[in-house]
Design a protein around this motif. Structure first.
Motif, short mmCIF file in Angstrom:
data_model
loop_
_atom_site.label_atom_id
_atom_site.label_comp_id
_atom_site.label_asym_id
_atom_site.label_seq_id
_atom_site.Cartn_x
_atom_site.Cartn_y
_atom_site.Cartn_z
N TYR A 24 0.83 -1.20 0.00
CA TYR A 24 0.00 0.00 0.00
C TYR A 24 0.86 1.25 0.00
O TYR A 24 1.97 1.25 0.55
CB TYR A 24 -0.93 0.02 1.21
N TYR A 25 0.34 2.32 -0.58
CA TYR A 25 1.05 3.59 -0.61
C TYR A 25 1.25 4.07 0.82
O TYR A 25 0.31 4.13 1.60
CB TYR A 25 0.25 4.61 -1.43
N GLN A 26 2.48 4.36 1.18
CA GLN A 26 2.90 4.76 2.52
C GLN A 26 2.53 3.70 3.57
O GLN A 26 2.41 4.01 4.75
CB GLN A 26 2.31 6.12 2.90
N GLY A 27 2.32 2.46 3.15
CA GLY A 27 2.03 1.36 4.06
C GLY A 27 0.63 1.35 4.65
O GLY A 27 0.34 0.54 5.52
N LEU A 28 -0.26 2.19 4.17
CA LEU A 28 -1.62 2.29 4.72
C LEU A 28 -2.65 1.85 3.68
O LEU A 28 -2.70 2.40 2.58
CB LEU A 28 -1.93 3.73 5.15
N ILE A 29 -3.49 0.90 4.05
CA ILE A 29 -4.51 0.39 3.12
C ILE A 29 -5.45 1.51 2.69
O ILE A 29 -5.95 1.52 1.57
CB ILE A 29 -5.28 -0.79 3.73
N GLU A 30 -5.68 2.50 3.56
CA GLU A 30 -6.56 3.62 3.22
C GLU A 30 -6.02 4.44 2.05
O GLU A 30 -6.78 5.12 1.36
CB GLU A 30 -6.74 4.55 4.43
N ASN A 31 -4.71 4.39 1.83
CA ASN A 31 -4.08 5.15 0.75
C ASN A 31 -4.14 4.43 -0.58
O ASN A 31 -3.74 4.98 -1.61
CB ASN A 31 -2.63 5.47 1.10
N GLY A 32 -4.57 3.18 -0.60
CA GLY A 32 -4.66 2.43 -1.84
C GLY A 32 -3.36 1.71 -2.19
O GLY A 32 -2.39 1.74 -1.45
N ALA A 33 -3.36 1.08 -3.32
CA ALA A 33 -2.22 0.29 -3.78
C ALA A 33 -1.00 1.18 -4.03
O ALA A 33 -1.13 2.32 -4.46
CB ALA A 33 -2.57 -0.46 -5.05
N ALA A 34 0.17 0.64 -3.77
CA ALA A 34 1.41 1.37 -4.01
C ALA A 34 1.77 1.40 -5.50
O ALA A 34 2.47 2.30 -5.95
CB ALA A 34 2.55 0.75 -3.21
N TYR A 35 1.30 0.43 -6.25
CA TYR A 35 1.65 0.31 -7.68
C TYR A 35 0.38 0.13 -8.50
O TYR A 35 -0.53 -0.60 -8.11
CB TYR A 35 2.56 -0.90 -7.91
N TRP A 36 0.33 0.78 -9.67
CA TRP A 36 -0.77 0.57 -10.60
C TRP A 36 -0.32 0.95 -12.00
O TRP A 36 0.69 1.59 -12.20
CB TRP A 36 -2.02 1.34 -10.19
N SER A 37 -1.11 0.50 -12.96
CA SER A 37 -0.87 0.84 -14.36
C SER A 37 -2.20 1.24 -14.98
O SER A 37 -3.23 1.23 -14.29
CB SER A 37 -0.26 -0.35 -15.11
N ASP A 38 -2.19 1.52 -16.26
CA ASP A 38 -3.44 1.85 -16.94
C ASP A 38 -4.37 0.65 -17.04
O ASP A 38 -5.54 0.79 -17.36
CB ASP A 38 -3.15 2.43 -18.33
N ARG A 39 -3.88 -0.53 -16.73
CA ARG A 39 -4.70 -1.74 -16.77
C ARG A 39 -5.21 -2.18 -15.41
O ARG A 39 -6.01 -3.11 -15.34
CB ARG A 39 -3.90 -2.88 -17.41
N PRO A 65 1.80 8.74 -17.56
CA PRO A 65 1.39 8.14 -16.29
C PRO A 65 -0.08 7.72 -16.31
O PRO A 65 -0.92 8.39 -16.92
CB PRO A 65 1.63 9.25 -15.27
N ALA A 66 -0.36 6.62 -15.64
CA ALA A 66 -1.73 6.13 -15.54
C ALA A 66 -2.47 6.94 -14.48
O ALA A 66 -1.89 7.35 -13.48
CB ALA A 66 -1.73 4.65 -15.15
N PRO A 67 -3.77 7.17 -14.67
CA PRO A 67 -4.55 7.89 -13.67
C PRO A 67 -4.66 7.06 -12.38
O PRO A 67 -4.66 5.83 -12.42
CB PRO A 67 -5.92 8.08 -14.33
N ASP A 68 -4.76 7.75 -11.25
CA ASP A 68 -4.89 7.08 -9.96
C ASP A 68 -6.24 6.37 -9.90
O ASP A 68 -7.29 7.02 -10.00
CB ASP A 68 -4.78 8.12 -8.84
N PRO A 69 -6.27 5.04 -9.75
CA PRO A 69 -7.54 4.31 -9.74
C PRO A 69 -8.39 4.58 -8.50
O PRO A 69 -9.55 4.20 -8.44
CB PRO A 69 -7.11 2.85 -9.80
N PHE A 70 -7.82 5.25 -7.49
CA PHE A 70 -8.54 5.47 -6.24
C PHE A 70 -9.15 6.87 -6.16
O PHE A 70 -9.89 7.16 -5.23
CB PHE A 70 -7.62 5.22 -5.05
N GLU A 71 -8.82 7.74 -7.08
CA GLU A 71 -9.41 9.07 -7.09
C GLU A 71 -10.80 8.99 -7.71
O GLU A 71 -11.00 8.33 -8.72
CB GLU A 71 -8.54 10.06 -7.86
N GLY A 72 -11.74 9.66 -7.09
CA GLY A 72 -13.09 9.67 -7.61
C GLY A 72 -13.97 8.56 -7.08
O GLY A 72 -15.11 8.44 -7.47
#
Length: 73
Positions: A24-39, A65-72
């Motif tokens: 997870y980003y910064q080690g927190l599940i609330e922040n979402g995945a640390a890695y993502w792609s456009d897929r 860069p791929a858009p953040d899948p957790f925004e919105g």
């Protein structure tokens, strides 16, 4: 009772977000995945590297860069 389907799974190995070993980003599940792609999301640096190598071999690397899948959400 049925388990709810996990919305985010690693596009390389299929590991569901929330399972042990998922990064997870910064080690927190609330922040979402640390890695993502456009897929989709990736669970670890190993899957991120494997995904990049596979896309490079296919000739389908993204051009930006791929858009953040957790925004919105």
């Amino acid at each position: 009772m049925l388990a709810r389907p996990e919305k985010f799974k690693c596009v390389e190995c299929g590991k569901a977000m929330g399972t042990p070993g998922f990064a997870y980003y910064q080690g927190l599940i609330e922040n979402g995945a640390a890695y993502w792609s456009d897929r989709g999301v990736l669970c670890s640096i190993q899957c991120s590297l494997a995904h990049h190598q596979k896309r490079s071999a296919e000739g389908t690397l993204p051009t930006g860069p791929a858009p953040d899948p957790f925004e919105g959400d």
